[in-house]
Design an enzyme around this catalytic site. Structure first.
Site, PDB file in Angstrom:
ATOM      1  N   ASN A   7      -3.247 -16.784  -6.099  1.00 21.56           N
ATOM      2  CA  ASN A   7      -1.830 -17.139  -5.947  1.00 21.56           C
ATOM      3  C   ASN A   7      -1.488 -17.055  -4.452  1.00 21.56           C
ATOM      4  OD1 ASN A   7       0.922 -17.368  -5.984  1.00 21.56           O
ATOM      5  ND2 ASN A   7       1.275 -15.716  -7.462  1.00 21.56           N
ATOM      6  N   ARG A  91      -2.535 -20.842  -8.960  1.00 22.28           N
ATOM      7  CA  ARG A  91      -1.140 -21.005  -9.350  1.00 22.28           C
ATOM      8  C   ARG A  91      -0.519 -22.033  -8.403  1.00 22.28           C
ATOM      9  NH1 ARG A  91       4.032 -17.496  -8.035  1.00 22.28           N
ATOM     10  NH2 ARG A  91       5.435 -18.537  -9.472  1.00 22.28           N
ATOM     11  N   HIS A 180       8.631 -20.558 -13.565  1.00 29.10           N
ATOM     12  CA  HIS A 180       8.138 -19.401 -14.334  1.00 29.10           C
ATOM     13  C   HIS A 180       7.491 -19.840 -15.646  1.00 29.10           C
ATOM     14  CE1 HIS A 180      11.495 -16.684 -12.442  1.00 29.10           C
ATOM     15  NE2 HIS A 180      10.369 -16.526 -11.769  1.00 29.10           N
ATOM     16  N   ARG A 241      19.284 -14.741  -4.932  1.00 30.25           N
ATOM     17  CA  ARG A 241      19.699 -16.142  -5.140  1.00 30.25           C
ATOM     18  C   ARG A 241      20.960 -16.209  -5.978  1.00 30.25           C
ATOM     19  NH1 ARG A 241      13.989 -18.192  -7.329  1.00 30.25           N
ATOM     20  NH2 ARG A 241      13.042 -16.364  -6.399  1.00 30.25           N
ATOM     21  N   GLU A 384       0.979 -13.395 -16.018  1.00 30.41           N
ATOM     22  CA  GLU A 384       0.761 -14.770 -15.582  1.00 30.41           C
ATOM     23  C   GLU A 384      -0.696 -14.988 -15.186  1.00 30.41           C
ATOM     24  OE1 GLU A 384       4.539 -16.221 -13.286  1.00 30.41           O
ATOM     25  OE2 GLU A 384       4.477 -14.051 -13.207  1.00 30.41           O
TER      26      GLU A 384
END
Ligand code: AMP
Length: 399
Positions: A7, A91, A180, A241, A384
């Site tokens: 990743n 990823r 996600h 965010r 993940e």
């Protein structure tokens, strides 16, 4: 089969090496500050102490070379040769509309990835650098791309289209993509399995509540709506965010407060969310602590965060005309009994009742619903990397 999961961020690289016969992690680690002063590798072999290797690393290729050095090192290594790694799963944040599943990477796929850079200018370039570096260093390993957006490609058009001129979608790809996806897919699969059901017979709402946060409606195994949109800025209030806001607010900020494009971008992505509301931190642990001490803005940030989650769960139960399972995952979802309790307090109208005792748990798979609850409420730590490793193994096995 040994599968390496990579990743890549702009200045970091996370990795895990899996033995897929047992789905166990042999070693994992992080390279930080790539291209900056003080770059280092932090490497952990399962069951052993962490080791830190400091080394000047100018780019991702040097970082991958160092990871491979650590994995084959006589002292800290877990494999004897690079050739033991049969496949590498990468990823990739944005697959656009091109990728609705994981793919074996070849020249055409690389070209398609490059053509999607505009959709994720911060994330896709380092992902591409990681793939290029691995292809160069390990040319015999099968390289697989696993996309954050792919799981959501099943959304119907009426869910992904924005109320904008249709040409903007057709010509410029402006639509909801969602992110996600690997996490939502993993959690949905585990949720069905934990309830002894097949995925194609249940309606699940997966709540990925971490620093970045999103909620997905998974109707019989398919993502039918999700809270992040064209970018990962839409939806829930997050660590830094803003999530959903009136789209006219940026115009107001630019016109009335003389803010530039870069300042507004920075404000919405880095200085908003629970950090912006509380003024305390983007970390939910700090905010919960401040709220417990009576800090009113921290209390407001938590209430606003949970309220937005409640609204999305309500909306997605309506979108699917029902819900059988609500699953919590990621940093806050896995570790905050108070946040889960606060959210579930408003969901009794759906027949979802939490059990306070069972909810008093962190970071472990658990059914936290009351015996009388019609909807199962679950806690499922996301994984993940394992999901990426499984996808990579499946593709490599057929390559
Ligand atoms: P993630 O992005 O999934 O790594 O989640 C990070 C977020 O989870 C941070 O805001 C953390 O504060 C939050 N988190 C992690 N552990 C806890 C905890 N024990 N209680 C509350 N929040 C937590």
């Amino acid at each position: 089969m040994k599968v390496l999961v990579i990743n890549c961020g702009s200045s970091s690289l996370k990795y895990q090496l899996f033995n897929m016969e047992t789905e166990s992690v042999l070693a994992k680690g992080l390279v930080e500050r790539i291209g900056l002063d003080g770059s280092a590798l932090i490497h952990t072999v399962t069951g052993k102490e962490k080791v830190r290797l400091e080394r000047d690393l100018d780019n991702h290729k040097q970082a991958i070379a160092l990871v491979l050095e650590a994995l084959t090192d006589p002292e800290h290594g877990v494999i004897s040769s690079f050739a033991d790694i049969e496949a590498i799963g990468h990823r990739v944040v944005h697959g656009g509309e091109t990728f609705s599943g994981s793919v074996k990477i070849d020249r055409e796929v690389m070209a398609a990835l490059r053509s999607n850079i505009d959709l994720a200018p911060l994330h896709n370039p380092p992902n591409i650098m990681g793939i290029e570096a691995c292809t160069e260093i390990l040319p015999n390993a099968v390289q697989v791309g696993v996309f954050d957006t792919a799981f959501h490609q099943t959304m119907p058009d009426y869910a992904f289209i924005y109320g904008l001129p249709y040409e903007l979608y057709k010509k410029h790809g402006i639509r909801r993509y969602g992110f996600h996806g690997t996490s939502h897919q993993y959690v949905a699969q585990r949720a069905a399995s934990l309830c002894g059901k097949s995925l194609d017979e249940v309606k699940i709402i997966t709540c990925h509540l971490g620093n970045g946060a999103s909620i997905t409606a998974v109707d019989r195994g398919k993502s039918v709506d999700t809270s992040m949109g064209f970018t990962p800025l839409e939806g829930l209030i997050m660590g830094t965010r803003s999530g959903d806001i009136d789209p006219a607010i940026p115009f107001y900020l630019m016109k009335q407060l003389n803010m530039s494009y870069d300042e507004v971008n920075d404000l919405l992505n880095k200085r908003s969310g629970v950090l912006g509301i509380s003024g305390v931190s983007s970390d939910f642990r700090d905010i919960e602590e401040a709220a417990d001490r009576g800090d009113q803005r921290a209390q407001l940030a938590l209430r606003a965060f949970c309220y937005r989650v409640i609204k999305y769960i309500g909306a997605y139960a309506a979108a699917m005309n029902g819900v059988d399972i609500i699953a919590f995952t990621a940093g806050l979802g896995e570790n905050s009994p108070p946040a889960r309790a606060e959210i579930c307090k408003s969901l009794t109208f759906l027949g979802a009742e939490i059990d306070e005792q069972k909810n008093n748990i962190r970071g472990k798979e658990a059914d936290i619903s009351a015996d009388t609850s019609r909807v199962r409420i679950l806690l499922i730590p996301t994984n993940e990397e394992l999901m990426i490793a499984r996808e990579t193994k499946a593709i490599a096995a057929n390559a």
